[in-house]
Design a protein around this motif. Structure first.
Motif: not given
Length: 176
Positions: A34-46, A51-54
């Motif tokens: 999730f933290i890694l997703a916040l650093t991406r231009k396209e965060p939705l896949p991460l 969310s799937s892992i949780v």
């Protein structure tokens, strides 16, 4: 149905240090993702992956990891938040306590099939000497092996394994 059934509850054994460390590591995966997703231009896949892992972790907690055991004069039940697995006392043939070395000697090489690393090992355990067992362990020592007349043997770790063994053997003495 017998309304005067004595009930004894048993907790799973506390997690061993190795299982506790592995649980902490595995628990960090969706947080890191999730933290890694916040650093991406396209965060939705991460974010979706996190969310799937949780979701898998929650389902595992509810349906795969037992919260404890309940023994009555008629059944040994593994209690899960979302279900209960009941084993009739008449199906239990033998109960043995095993050290880690005794388990290794008796079971041989083992491969987990199911959940492993998050809160313990749950599901099936294929072993080179005994075939497939049901496994519900939270430590890497102090095992209880339940041999069944019907179904696979079961490998457990329970807080008071001696008391559960004694109670099971006492109950098994009342059945033919």
């Amino acid at each position: 149905m017998n309304m005067n059934v004595d009930v004894q509850n048993f907790d799973l054994a506390p997690m061993s240090p190795a299982i506790r460390a592995l649980t902490a590591l595995v628990t960090a995966i969706p947080v890191f993702t999730f933290i890694l997703a916040l650093t991406r231009k396209e965060p939705l896949p991460l974010i979706g992956l996190s969310s799937s892992i949780v979701a898998v972790y929650v389902l595992s907690w509810v349906y795969i990891r037992p919260s404890g055991l309940m023994l009555t004069t008629e059944t040994l039940a593994l209690k899960f938040p979302g279900r209960k697995l009941q084993i009739p006392i008449t199906d239990i043939r033998e109960v043995r306590l095993l050290s880690a070395q005794q388990a290794k000697d008796e079971l041989g090489i083992a491969v987990r099939i199911g959940l492993g690393g998050l809160w313990g090992v749950f599901g099936w355990l294929w072993t080179s000497r005994r075939g497939t067992l049901d496994v519900y362990i939270t430590r890497l020592d102090d095992y209880m092996l339940i041999e069944r007349r019907v179904g696979r043997p079961m490998l457990l770790t329970v807080s008071d394994r001696e008391a559960l063994r004694d109670a099971l053997e006492s109950g098994m003495g009342h059945v033919s």
